[in-house]
Design a protein around this motif. Structure first.
Motif, PDB file in Angstrom:
ATOM      1  N   ARG A  81      -9.820-112.876  64.573  1.00  0.00           N
ATOM      2  CA  ARG A  81     -10.027-111.697  65.583  1.00  0.00           C
ATOM      3  C   ARG A  81      -8.932-111.421  66.341  1.00  0.00           C
ATOM      4  NH1 ARG A  81     -14.952-113.490  68.775  1.00  0.00           N
ATOM      5  NH2 ARG A  81     -13.787-115.493  68.608  1.00  0.00           N
ATOM      6  N   PHE A  82      -8.853-110.232  66.779  1.00  0.00           N
ATOM      7  CA  PHE A  82      -7.618-109.882  67.521  1.00  0.00           C
ATOM      8  C   PHE A  82      -7.966-108.692  68.570  1.00  0.00           C
ATOM      9  CE2 PHE A  82      -7.540-106.860  63.867  1.00  0.00           C
ATOM     10  CZ  PHE A  82      -7.604-105.683  64.474  1.00  0.00           C
ATOM     11  N   ARG A  83      -7.415-108.613  69.550  1.00  0.00           N
ATOM     12  CA  ARG A  83      -7.561-107.770  70.745  1.00  0.00           C
ATOM     13  C   ARG A  83      -6.337-106.932  70.702  1.00  0.00           C
ATOM     14  NH1 ARG A  83     -11.091-107.255  74.822  1.00  0.00           N
ATOM     15  NH2 ARG A  83     -11.763-109.287  74.622  1.00  0.00           N
ATOM     16  N   VAL A  84      -6.230-105.594  70.975  1.00  0.00           N
ATOM     17  CA  VAL A  84      -5.419-104.749  70.796  1.00  0.00           C
ATOM     18  C   VAL A  84      -4.714-104.683  72.285  1.00  0.00           C
ATOM     19  CG1 VAL A  84      -4.772-102.219  70.324  1.00  0.00           C
ATOM     20  CG2 VAL A  84      -6.388-103.160  68.886  1.00  0.00           C
ATOM     21  N   LYS A  85      -3.449-104.695  72.170  1.00  0.00           N
ATOM     22  CA  LYS A  85      -2.737-104.597  73.706  1.00  0.00           C
ATOM     23  C   LYS A  85      -2.144-103.513  73.572  1.00  0.00           C
ATOM     24  CE  LYS A  85      -3.641-108.747  74.929  1.00  0.00           C
ATOM     25  NZ  LYS A  85      -4.405-108.979  76.082  1.00  0.00           N
ATOM     26  N   LYS A  86      -1.508-102.882  72.652  1.00  0.00           N
ATOM     27  CA  LYS A  86      -0.673-101.609  73.006  1.00  0.00           C
ATOM     28  C   LYS A  86      -0.385-101.020  71.527  1.00  0.00           C
ATOM     29  CE  LYS A  86       3.888-101.897  73.535  1.00  0.00           C
ATOM     30  NZ  LYS A  86       5.045-102.274  74.210  1.00  0.00           N
ATOM     31  N   ILE A  87      -0.586 -99.760  71.561  1.00  0.00           N
ATOM     32  CA  ILE A  87      -0.366 -99.246  70.390  1.00  0.00           C
ATOM     33  C   ILE A  87       1.103 -98.789  70.318  1.00  0.00           C
ATOM     34  CG2 ILE A  87      -0.646 -96.901  69.045  1.00  0.00           C
ATOM     35  CD1 ILE A  87      -3.254 -98.602  69.207  1.00  0.00           C
ATOM     36  N   VAL A  88       1.766 -99.366  68.943  1.00  0.00           N
ATOM     37  CA  VAL A  88       2.996 -98.930  68.949  1.00  0.00           C
ATOM     38  C   VAL A  88       3.380 -97.909  68.307  1.00  0.00           C
ATOM     39  CG1 VAL A  88       5.136-100.038  67.643  1.00  0.00           C
ATOM     40  CG2 VAL A  88       3.277-101.530  68.593  1.00  0.00           C
ATOM     41  N   ARG A  89       2.923 -97.355  67.399  1.00  0.00           N
ATOM     42  CA  ARG A  89       2.919 -95.870  66.630  1.00  0.00           C
ATOM     43  C   ARG A  89       1.507 -95.462  66.085  1.00  0.00           C
ATOM     44  NH1 ARG A  89       5.839 -98.952  62.224  1.00  0.00           N
ATOM     45  NH2 ARG A  89       4.679 -98.362  60.212  1.00  0.00           N
ATOM     46  N   THR A  90       1.482 -94.176  65.829  1.00  0.00           N
ATOM     47  CA  THR A  90       0.263 -93.673  65.248  1.00  0.00           C
ATOM     48  C   THR A  90       0.715 -93.008  64.027  1.00  0.00           C
ATOM     49  OG1 THR A  90       0.871 -91.577  66.289  1.00  0.00           O
ATOM     50  CG2 THR A  90      -0.628 -93.194  67.577  1.00  0.00           C
ATOM     51  N   LYS A  91       1.898 -92.867  63.619  1.00  0.00           N
ATOM     52  CA  LYS A  91       2.237 -92.044  62.232  1.00  0.00           C
ATOM     53  C   LYS A  91       2.984 -93.023  61.568  1.00  0.00           C
ATOM     54  CE  LYS A  91       0.557 -88.123  63.595  1.00  0.00           C
ATOM     55  NZ  LYS A  91      -0.324 -87.289  62.974  1.00  0.00           N
ATOM     56  N   PRO A  92       2.890 -93.131  59.953  1.00  0.00           N
ATOM     57  CA  PRO A  92       1.642 -92.438  59.443  1.00  0.00           C
ATOM     58  C   PRO A  92       0.329 -92.955  59.547  1.00  0.00           C
ATOM     59  CG  PRO A  92       3.200 -93.930  57.763  1.00  0.00           C
ATOM     60  CD  PRO A  92       3.615 -93.673  59.209  1.00  0.00           C
ATOM     61  N   TYR A  93       0.278 -94.204  60.060  1.00  0.00           N
ATOM     62  CA  TYR A  93      -0.943 -94.916  60.116  1.00  0.00           C
ATOM     63  C   TYR A  93      -0.766 -95.771  61.541  1.00  0.00           C
ATOM     64  CZ  TYR A  93       1.903 -98.356  57.637  1.00  0.00           C
ATOM     65  OH  TYR A  93       2.909 -99.385  57.193  1.00  0.00           O
ATOM     66  N   LEU A  94      -1.805 -96.315  62.202  1.00  0.00           N
ATOM     67  CA  LEU A  94      -1.794 -96.885  63.247  1.00  0.00           C
ATOM     68  C   LEU A  94      -1.079 -98.465  63.248  1.00  0.00           C
ATOM     69  CD1 LEU A  94      -5.235 -96.343  64.984  1.00  0.00           C
ATOM     70  CD2 LEU A  94      -3.186 -95.582  65.927  1.00  0.00           C
ATOM     71  N   VAL A  95      -0.194 -98.682  64.207  1.00  0.00           N
ATOM     72  CA  VAL A  95       0.374 -99.984  64.349  1.00  0.00           C
ATOM     73  C   VAL A  95       0.183-100.400  65.799  1.00  0.00           C
ATOM     74  CG1 VAL A  95       2.424-101.399  64.224  1.00  0.00           C
ATOM     75  CG2 VAL A  95       1.956 -99.632  62.394  1.00  0.00           C
ATOM     76  N   ALA A  96      -0.299-101.676  65.992  1.00  0.00           N
ATOM     77  CA  ALA A  96      -0.626-101.929  67.185  1.00  0.00           C
ATOM     78  C   ALA A  96       0.032-103.333  67.627  1.00  0.00           C
ATOM     79  CB  ALA A  96      -2.010-101.772  67.661  1.00  0.00           C
ATOM     80  N   GLU A  97       0.184-103.835  68.787  1.00  0.00           N
ATOM     81  CA  GLU A  97       0.500-105.051  69.334  1.00  0.00           C
ATOM     82  C   GLU A  97      -0.835-105.710  69.546  1.00  0.00           C
ATOM     83  OE1 GLU A  97       3.193-105.465  72.618  1.00  0.00           O
ATOM     84  OE2 GLU A  97       4.738-105.109  71.463  1.00  0.00           O
ATOM     85  N   VAL A  98      -1.008-107.041  68.886  1.00  0.00           N
ATOM     86  CA  VAL A  98      -2.368-107.506  69.412  1.00  0.00           C
ATOM     87  C   VAL A  98      -2.076-109.040  69.495  1.00  0.00           C
ATOM     88  CG1 VAL A  98      -3.260-105.779  67.542  1.00  0.00           C
ATOM     89  CG2 VAL A  98      -2.620-108.209  66.824  1.00  0.00           C
ATOM     90  N   ALA A  99      -3.106-109.483  70.335  1.00  0.00           N
ATOM     91  CA  ALA A  99      -3.245-110.818  70.507  1.00  0.00           C
ATOM     92  C   ALA A  99      -4.252-111.434  69.752  1.00  0.00           C
ATOM     93  CB  ALA A  99      -3.329-110.920  72.317  1.00  0.00           C
ATOM     94  N   TRP A 100      -4.516-112.596  69.659  1.00  0.00           N
ATOM     95  CA  TRP A 100      -5.427-113.392  68.761  1.00  0.00           C
ATOM     96  C   TRP A 100      -6.573-113.866  69.803  1.00  0.00           C
ATOM     97  CZ3 TRP A 100      -4.480-111.852  64.288  1.00  0.00           C
ATOM     98  CH2 TRP A 100      -3.471-111.659  63.860  1.00  0.00           C
ATOM     99  N   LEU A 101      -7.785-113.757  69.171  1.00  0.00           N
ATOM    100  CA  LEU A 101      -8.873-113.885  70.078  1.00  0.00           C
ATOM    101  C   LEU A 101      -9.648-115.182  69.582  1.00  0.00           C
ATOM    102  CD1 LEU A 101     -10.410-112.652  72.396  1.00  0.00           C
ATOM    103  CD2 LEU A 101     -11.929-111.408  70.682  1.00  0.00           C
ATOM    104  N   GLU A 102     -10.129-116.270  70.192  1.00  0.00           N
ATOM    105  CA  GLU A 102     -10.816-117.197  69.656  1.00  0.00           C
ATOM    106  C   GLU A 102     -11.981-117.469  70.889  1.00  0.00           C
ATOM    107  OE1 GLU A 102      -8.032-120.659  69.397  1.00  0.00           O
ATOM    108  OE2 GLU A 102      -7.166-119.862  67.298  1.00  0.00           O
ATOM    109  N   ASP A 103     -12.733-118.163  70.234  1.00  0.00           N
ATOM    110  CA  ASP A 103     -14.319-118.467  71.323  1.00  0.00           C
ATOM    111  C   ASP A 103     -13.666-119.745  72.287  1.00  0.00           C
ATOM    112  OD1 ASP A 103     -15.712-116.895  70.027  1.00  0.00           O
ATOM    113  OD2 ASP A 103     -17.057-118.324  69.280  1.00  0.00           O
ATOM    114  N   ARG A 104     -13.956-119.515  73.566  1.00  0.00           N
ATOM    115  CA  ARG A 104     -13.567-120.575  74.297  1.00  0.00           C
ATOM    116  C   ARG A 104     -14.475-121.757  74.247  1.00  0.00           C
ATOM    117  NH1 ARG A 104     -13.392-115.530  77.567  1.00  0.00           N
ATOM    118  NH2 ARG A 104     -15.862-116.263  78.172  1.00  0.00           N
ATOM    119  N   PRO A 105     -14.288-122.856  74.521  1.00  0.00           N
ATOM    120  CA  PRO A 105     -14.920-124.176  74.651  1.00  0.00           C
ATOM    121  C   PRO A 105     -16.092-123.790  75.563  1.00  0.00           C
ATOM    122  CG  PRO A 105     -12.589-124.847  74.658  1.00  0.00           C
ATOM    123  CD  PRO A 105     -12.817-123.214  74.791  1.00  0.00           C
TER     124      PRO A 105
END
Length: 293
Positions: free
Chosen positions: A164-188
């Motif tokens: 899983r990931f969380r979007v941090k920032k949209i890098v570009r929108t053309k020709p398709y979306l590219v984003a900076e993402v951080a990985w998401l894990e369940d906390r203990p």
């Protein structure tokens, strides 16, 4: 944001089946439809996916199925503080870690994305989007495990959910979306946390009961579902359960975004319990009005 056109059909629409929408009743009068499901209910039935389901599916069906959940799909996953760039594929569905997603791609911008992916790491982000709520911030990586390129440059894909990931920032929108993402894990879980094994077992029991009653209402044999967990640990099992809630993508998205396994299992248990209550009432109505079936 417009949805990618994945399914080539006269209506150019995306379809899900079977539906879990309690409001999608038949036009024929039926006393069962007089029973209003309680909140957070997946009535009239829950889709049952077997972990080792091997039935061949048509490649142009857009659906997410939990047919290949790995016991160790978190092994070797990226660290949660890593930030990477990831191409995004907005879809009106939710992909869970370990789930299998068949796709057909023929829209030009996503064909471009596939050409790039086939030369790199075959991974992209599947992220839920609809016209009412927009695009979610949390998604799941889809890894291409099998693909077929047709002569007209369309692609048939079989993808498997990974991190899983969380979007941090949209890098570009053309020709398709590219984003900076951080990985998401369940906390203990915190000190004195929940007994995850007990919760998982309770959720499995509710699933079996829902499947049994659903089969009865649909005129199928009421044989009890066998081992649904298949030795899955509680976290991947909670993702599997969420993936069976087809037709309720917003609830699935809420489950995907949770970062605590116990909380996710509790929410699934509540939803399944409400669904079971609804099905029990519908079954009682069917017994009183057998001709309504």
């Amino acid at each position: 944001m417009a949805f990618p056109q994945l399914l080539h059909s006269p209506s150019s629409s995306l379809t899900f089946k079977p539906s879990l929408n309690p409001n999608s009743s038949s036009s024929n009068p039926n006393p069962r439809h007089l029973i209003k499901p309680p909140p957070k209910t997946l009535a009239p039935f829950l889709t049952h996916h077997h972990h080792h389901h091997r039935r061949r599916r048509k490649p142009n069906l857009l659906r997410c199925s939990a047919s290949s959940f790995s016991e160790k799909h978190h092994t070797g996953s990226p660290q949660s503080d890593d930030v990477v760039e990831l191409p995004l594929f907005p879809l009106p569905l939710v992909l869970f870690p370990g789930a299998i997603l068949p796709l057909q791609i023929f829209e030009f911008r996503y064909r471009m994305m596939m050409h790039t992916l086939l030369q790199t790491d075959l991974r992209f982000g599947v992220i839920y989007s609809d016209t009412a709520t927009g695009t979610a911030e949390v998604g799941c990586v889809g890894e291409v495990v099998k693909h077929e390129r047709l002569v007209d440059d369309r692609f048939f894909l079989i993808c498997k959910g990974q991190e899983r990931f969380r979007v941090k920032k949209i890098v570009r929108t053309k020709p398709y979306l590219v984003a900076e993402v951080a990985w998401l894990e369940d906390r203990p879980s915190g000190d004195g946390g929940e007994d995850l094994e007990t919760l998982a077992s309770e959720v499995e029991t509710y699933m079996k009961d829902v499947i049994r009653l659903s089969n009865r209402l649909n005129g199928k044999p009421e044989k009890e579902a066998q081992d649904l967990r298949r030795n899955l640990f509680p976290t991947p099992f909670s993702f599997f359960v969420g993936s069976t809630f087809e037709g309720a993508p917003r609830e699935q998205q809420a489950l995907l975004e949770l970062e605590d396994t116990a909380t996710r299992l509790k929410r699934e248990k509540e939803t399944l319990r409400n669904t079971l209550n609804y099905l029990s009432a519908a079954s009682a109505v069917k017994d009183v009005f057998p001709s309504s079936s």
